[in-house]
Write an enzyme that holds these catalytic residues in place. Sequence first.
Site, PDB file in Angstrom:
ATOM      1  N   LYS A 115      28.762  -1.079 -43.862  1.00 32.31           N
ATOM      2  CA  LYS A 115      27.309  -1.214 -43.816  1.00 32.31           C
ATOM      3  C   LYS A 115      26.680  -0.297 -44.869  1.00 32.31           C
ATOM      4  O   LYS A 115      27.150   0.819 -45.108  1.00 32.31           O
ATOM      5  CB  LYS A 115      26.830  -0.845 -42.408  1.00 32.31           C
ATOM      6  CG  LYS A 115      25.354  -1.087 -42.119  1.00 32.31           C
ATOM      7  CD  LYS A 115      25.081  -0.750 -40.654  1.00 32.31           C
ATOM      8  CE  LYS A 115      23.629  -0.879 -40.268  1.00 32.31           C
ATOM      9  NZ  LYS A 115      23.419  -0.547 -38.832  1.00 32.31           N
ATOM     10  N   SER A 196      20.965  -3.689 -36.257  1.00 28.25           N
ATOM     11  CA  SER A 196      20.724  -3.657 -37.686  1.00 28.25           C
ATOM     12  C   SER A 196      21.962  -3.927 -38.534  1.00 28.25           C
ATOM     13  O   SER A 196      21.861  -4.059 -39.753  1.00 28.25           O
ATOM     14  CB  SER A 196      20.147  -2.297 -38.073  1.00 28.25           C
ATOM     15  OG  SER A 196      21.059  -1.253 -37.787  1.00 28.25           O
ATOM     16  N   SER A 220      22.663  -1.762 -32.425  1.00 29.59           N
ATOM     17  CA  SER A 220      22.860  -2.235 -33.792  1.00 29.59           C
ATOM     18  C   SER A 220      24.283  -2.643 -34.134  1.00 29.59           C
ATOM     19  O   SER A 220      24.515  -3.242 -35.175  1.00 29.59           O
ATOM     20  CB  SER A 220      22.378  -1.177 -34.788  1.00 29.59           C
ATOM     21  OG  SER A 220      20.972  -1.128 -34.806  1.00 29.59           O
TER      22      SER A 220
END
Length: 533
Positions: A115, A196, A220
Site C-alpha cells: 500500500k 482504505s 481498512s
Amino acid sequence: MDRRNFVRLGSLAAAAAGAVTSGAASAITSGAASAGMLEAGVREQQAAMAAGTLSSAVLVTRYLARIAALDKRGPTLNAIIELNPDALDIARALDRERAAGKLRGPLHGIPILLKDNIATADKMSTSAGSLALDGVRARRDAFVAAQLRAAGAVILGKTNLSEWANMRSTHSVSGWSGRGGLTRNPYALDRNTSGSSSGSGAAIAASLATLAVGTETDGSIVSPASTCGLVGIKPTLGLVSRSGIIPIAASQDTAGPMTRSVSDAALMLAAMVGADPADSSTSGAGTPGADYVRALAPGGLRGKRIGVARNFFGSADGVDAVIERALAVLKGQGAILVDVKVPNTDKYNDSETEVLLYEFKPGLAAYLAEYAPHAPIRTMADLIAFNLRHASGELRFFGQEHLLKAQEKGALTEPAYLEALANNRRYAREEGIDQVLREHRLDALVAPTGGVAWLTDFINGDHYGGSFSSPAAVAGYPHITVPAGLLNGLPVGLSFVGTAFTEASLIGMAYGYEQASGQRRAPTFAPSVNLRA
C-alpha cells in the site's frame, strides 16, 4: 494521476507485456480467463519454482503483463499507483540465490504489492495517494518492507488507496486519491472497493500479484478484503511494526496481509512480525509463541466455542443469509456456537474519532521529519495549504474536514485526549470483547464483516452496509475476514475476532472454515451487477 507516473507505469508494464507470447497476452487480456499460476498461492508457486518449471523472473514478468492488460487497459481497475522499475532485476537476483542453494524462506521470489503509505527506500514514491508527496522517496524502508525484503519477497509496486488512508473528509469516496484516481472493484466495475486499502484489495482479487500488504486503523484491511473476496488479517496492535508507515493513529494503526487464501496470509504474517527497536509496542512481537503456519491444520474448529455477535447482524437480509450458511459450516466442523452481543459498542463512537484526530497531526509531522524531510510539506498545516493551492486536483470531489479538525487539536497531554483514549480501551477491551469472551467462555467472535460493495458515488460519498470492524480496531485486537460467499455476484466476508495475540487460534479457525466451505470465487470484471443472473 500525475502524467509522469502514468507514463512510467505504462512503459514498464508495456515492456513486460511484450515479454510474453501473444497467445498468453490474449488470455490475460480476456480478464475472465483463468489466471493459472498467477491465481495460485505461495506454496504452489514455490513448488513450481523448486521443480524448475517457473522462476521468480518469469512470475514477475507475467504479473506485469497482467497489470498492463487488466489494470491499465481492459477493465482498467486502477489498483496500482506505481510499479517498481527494479522488480525484474530483484527477481533475477533471487533466482540466482535459489540456483546457488540459498533460500530465504517461503516468500523467496514471491511478488508482493505494498500500500502506498508504506515507506520504501527505492525508486518509488511513498505518498498516501496525495499529490503533496508525489515523487517523494522515503529515506529508508518501513520495518515491514525491510522484513518482507529480507524474507525474499519481490516488491512489485505500490497500490492505490483512499487518500491519507481515508482520514481526509467526512464525505470521502473510498478508493480515490488525488495521485492515483479511483480504484474499481473487479467484481462489478461500478462498485466500490471500500478502503482504505482499496488497491491492495482489487489487485489481489484480480491476481495482479501473489500477496499484498494493507494497513488498518478501523476497517481498512478487513473491509476491502471482504468486498473484494479476500482473506484479510488485521493483527494485534504491537505484533507488526508501525515505523515507516504514514500514520493516522498510533493507538490503532497496523499493517496486515491481504491474500487469496488463509494459508498465504499466515505465511505472510509470519514474515511481517518482529520486534522493532523503533516501535516500542513490538517489544514482545517475536515471542508470542504463535506458529501461524502450524495453525494451518485440519480440525481448527473442533470444540471451539464461538460467539455469534448478533448485534452486528441485521444490516442486510441477503448478507445475513450468506452468514447463516457460514455458521452452519462452522457447526458442521465441530464448533459450538453461542449467540451473544458485544457490549458497550455504542460508548466509543465519538471518542474513537477524537483519538484519531488528536494523534493524526503529531504522527504525520513525525513521519515526515524522519522519512521524508525533503518533502514539500512538513506539517498538517502545510498539507491543508497545499490542498487549497492544488484544489483542482485534490478538492474537486470532497473536502478536507478531518485535516482541518486534526489541525485544531492540541497536545497528547490534554485531558480530552487522555480521557477519550482511556474510554476506548475500557469499553472496547475489558468491558467489550474481553468481557463477552470471558462471560461465555469463548475462543472467538464471528459476524458479517460488513455489507457488499456499494455503487461508487462522487456526489454523496460512501455508504457502507454495516461493519464489524470497530470493536477489534479500537481494542487493538486481531480480526480475520474470510470469503463467505456471493450475494448478487458481490463478495460477503465472515469475520473472526479474538483477544490480544490470538492470531494463531483465529488462523486455525479461519482455515478450517475456508477449507470446508471453499467460497472464494475469482472476479469476472462485470461492468455492473446483473440482478437477473
